[in-house]
Design an enzyme around this catalytic site. Structure first.
Site, PDB file in Angstrom:
ATOM      1  N   ALA A 280      74.609  54.167 -58.230  1.00  0.00           N
ATOM      2  CA  ALA A 280      75.290  52.962 -58.688  1.00  0.00           C
ATOM      3  C   ALA A 280      74.295  52.198 -59.541  1.00  0.00           C
ATOM      4  O   ALA A 280      73.181  51.900 -59.064  1.00  0.00           O
ATOM      5  CB  ALA A 280      75.749  52.106 -57.504  1.00  0.00           C
ATOM      6  N   GLU A 281      74.657  51.876 -60.784  1.00  0.00           N
ATOM      7  CA  GLU A 281      73.675  51.272 -61.682  1.00  0.00           C
ATOM      8  C   GLU A 281      73.239  49.879 -61.248  1.00  0.00           C
ATOM      9  O   GLU A 281      72.269  49.333 -61.778  1.00  0.00           O
ATOM     10  CB  GLU A 281      74.185  51.234 -63.130  1.00  0.00           C
ATOM     11  N   ASN A 282      73.959  49.277 -60.280  1.00  0.00           N
ATOM     12  CA  ASN A 282      73.511  47.985 -59.761  1.00  0.00           C
ATOM     13  C   ASN A 282      72.415  48.129 -58.710  1.00  0.00           C
ATOM     14  O   ASN A 282      71.999  47.134 -58.116  1.00  0.00           O
ATOM     15  CB  ASN A 282      74.686  47.189 -59.191  1.00  0.00           C
TER      16      ASN A 282
END
Length: 551
Positions: free
Chosen positions: A375-377
């Site tokens: 997840a890029e977060n």
């Protein structure tokens, strides 16, 4: 002056804190003593205690020497005091940590929103714009913000209204670029080069920045400098140096050392290193020395003021749960897309899945296959939605890029935003699957903006599609009403130019010759059951080749 082993080597004024520091060293002589001293330098009290240092080998064991040093706490009594001490004024730029509602500094945002006659005409830099009536949403509604620098604003309807009616300027910037610009500022670098957005309206200029009350555009973005490296175009991005940064931590000590938790780290460390003045709020605050140095994620050197997170609702934006053994039932065209997308997975891959249809594909990973979902977060090892039947509860500190509650698998790791996009841009991911609004025959992708109608933002998509990973786009073949979405050239602003490797729709699968190795264009490699090549041609606004056997 010196005494008993302590020596004041120098004093220097620190403009950042407005205090004087005494540089103190400990005598290392063998068989020497040092006595109790107390030195007050504008509020700093340095205490020494009598010790006899002896070592027959002639080597001092520094670990045996206890430095009893009392340093004034950075803790302020409340957010209002911290804001006043920060020097924040009208027209300043603030950077705000958080992603969606995860890891947002609620106390600082609430206090600033409620500060009558407080600073206004602010420029706010944050990964996302939050939601109506909460967090950043309150700051927009009270009229204190002039311009927003963000990557995704699609969940805030009031924000969208303010933009299209001219009440708010919006500068859309790729998510990884925001993080990189903040990190550059913190590292003393004036600019960075990134492939994200190269060849698009983002880099070339022309995106709406401000509207008039009647909806017409009155200010457009200007072109960004670009440069070629090894035959590839990169965008030069200036460092983003906020006047004040608002940061949210899970735990802190009174010296400002911070610990984050799960995906609530996101851009908080990046905002902290960049800010001229940094205010951190923490859920738990302990005395200096109670945190193990190895568990500290961010050094207190970056933090100027510290407050307790008095407002700590930690609202969950999208609660998602599942039940053990439940199989996702997706039918129709979307079901075909999801199940076909899952066939792109290979054992051992590191994969980033966009929100919506791409994320659903993770429910159809073949048995026995292991892939790592990112997840890029800020999470590698993304797990399924929490399952109450297994005793799992939704945790606001663990969300995916769609702001949905998730779990972390065994062996998962959490990290901040700039680290996440380093993985992406650096080619450490094998596969990216994301949605789209339009694709072109040359592999262009449009996915983030419909001028005058829909404002979403590119999020992390520009970073993802410009990376060396394989890029697969999943979307319905036509829009509502039958409008074509696979075109000779995209008519919407591009997310990436020549970036798509494969298109999976409810009708077929196309391969894109984005590098022009076969004279460019699309090749039809699969057709859904009940669909003919003529059906595909009728729904596609560009020519394409057909792989042998699909005629």
């Amino acid at each position: 002056a010196s005494g008993g082993g302590w020596s004041i080597e120098s004093t220097a004024h620190c403009s950042r804190q407005g205090r004087y520091f005494a540089s103190v060293s400990l005598c290392n002589a063998i068989n020497s003593d040092y006595k109790s001293v107390k030195i007050d330098t504008h509020g700093y009290c340095l205490h020494g205690y009598y010790h006899h240092i002896q070592n027959s080998s002639g080597i001092v064991n520094r670990r045996g020497i206890h430095h009893h040093t009392t340093v004034p706490s950075k803790l302020c009594k409340d957010a209002y005091t911290a804001l006043q001490l920060s020097g924040l004024k009208s027209g300043d730029t603030i950077a705000v940590g958080g992603f969606g509602l995860g890891g947002i500094p609620e106390t600082l945002l609430n206090t600033l929103s409620e500060w009558e006659d407080g600073p206004s005409d602010l420029t706010v830099a944050s990964l996302t714009a939050g939601v109506d009536g909460f967090g950043l949403g309150k700051l927009f509604e009270c009229g204190k913000v002039k311009r927003m620098i963000s990557s995704y604003v699609g969940e805030n309807k009031n924000f969208e209204r303010m933009f299209f009616t001219g009440e708010l300027e919006v500068e859309l910037v790729p998510q990884g670029t925001i993080a990189a610009r903040l990190r550059a500022a913190g590292a003393g670098m004036p600019a960075v080069f990134t492939p994200a957005g190269a060849g698009t309206m983002y880099a070339n200029g022309g995106l709406p920045l401000k509207h008039a009350p009647d909806g017409s555009v009155v200010i457009y973005t200007q072109p960004r400098p670009t440069q070629m490296f090894d035959g590839k175009e990169y965008v030069m991005e200036y460092a983003l140096r906020p006047d004040v940064s608002f940061v949210k931590a899970y735990k802190a000590d009174t010296r400002g050392n911070l610990v984050f938790r799960g995906t609530s780290s996101n851009a908080n460390p990046d905002c902290a290193v960049a800010g001229k003045v940094v205010i951190a709020e923490a859920e738990t605050i302990v005395e200096a020395g109670e945190l193990d140095p190895n568990e500290i994620h961010l050094s207190g050197v970056y933090v100027d003021r510290l407050i307790h997170a008095a407002d700590n609702e930690k609202r969950i934006e999208r609660l998602r749960e599942t039940t053990a053994g439940k199989v996702m039932d997706i039918t129709g065209g979307r079901g075909r897309i999801v199940k076909r997308a899952a066939k792109e997975f290979r054992d051992g891959m590191y994969v980033n899945l966009g929100i919506g249809i791409p994320t659903m594909a993770s429910s159809f990973i073949p048995e026995g296959m292991h892939i790592e979902l990112q997840a890029e977060n800020g999470l590698m090892g993304l797990g399924p939605y929490p399952d109450p039947s297994l005793g799992q509860t939704a945790d606001p500190d663990y969300i995916n890029a769609g702001k949905e509650t998730v779990t972390a698998v065994l062996g998962a790791s959490a990290f901040h935003s700039s680290e996440s996009f380093n993985m992406i841009r650096g080619g450490h991911m094998d596969l990216t699957i994301l949605g789209g609004m339009q694709c072109s025959s040359s592999g262009d992708l449009a996915s983030f903006f419909i001028p005058g109608k829909l404002l979403k933002g590119m999020g992390g998509a520009m970073d993802l599609v410009s990376s060396p990973s394989t890029v697969v786009v999943t979307m319905e073949h036509t829009a509502k009403g039958g409008a074509h979405k696979i075109l000779e050239e995209c008519t919407l602003p591009l997310t990436g130019k020549g970036v798509v490797d494969r298109i999976i729709t409810d009708m077929c699968v196309f391969d894109c010759d984005k590098k022009g190795l076969k004279n460019g264009g699309l090749t039809l490699i699969e057709i859904a059951q009940g669909i003919t090549v003529d059906d595909v041609r009728a729904a596609t606004s560009c020519s394409f080749d057909v792989v042998e056997g699909e005629n």
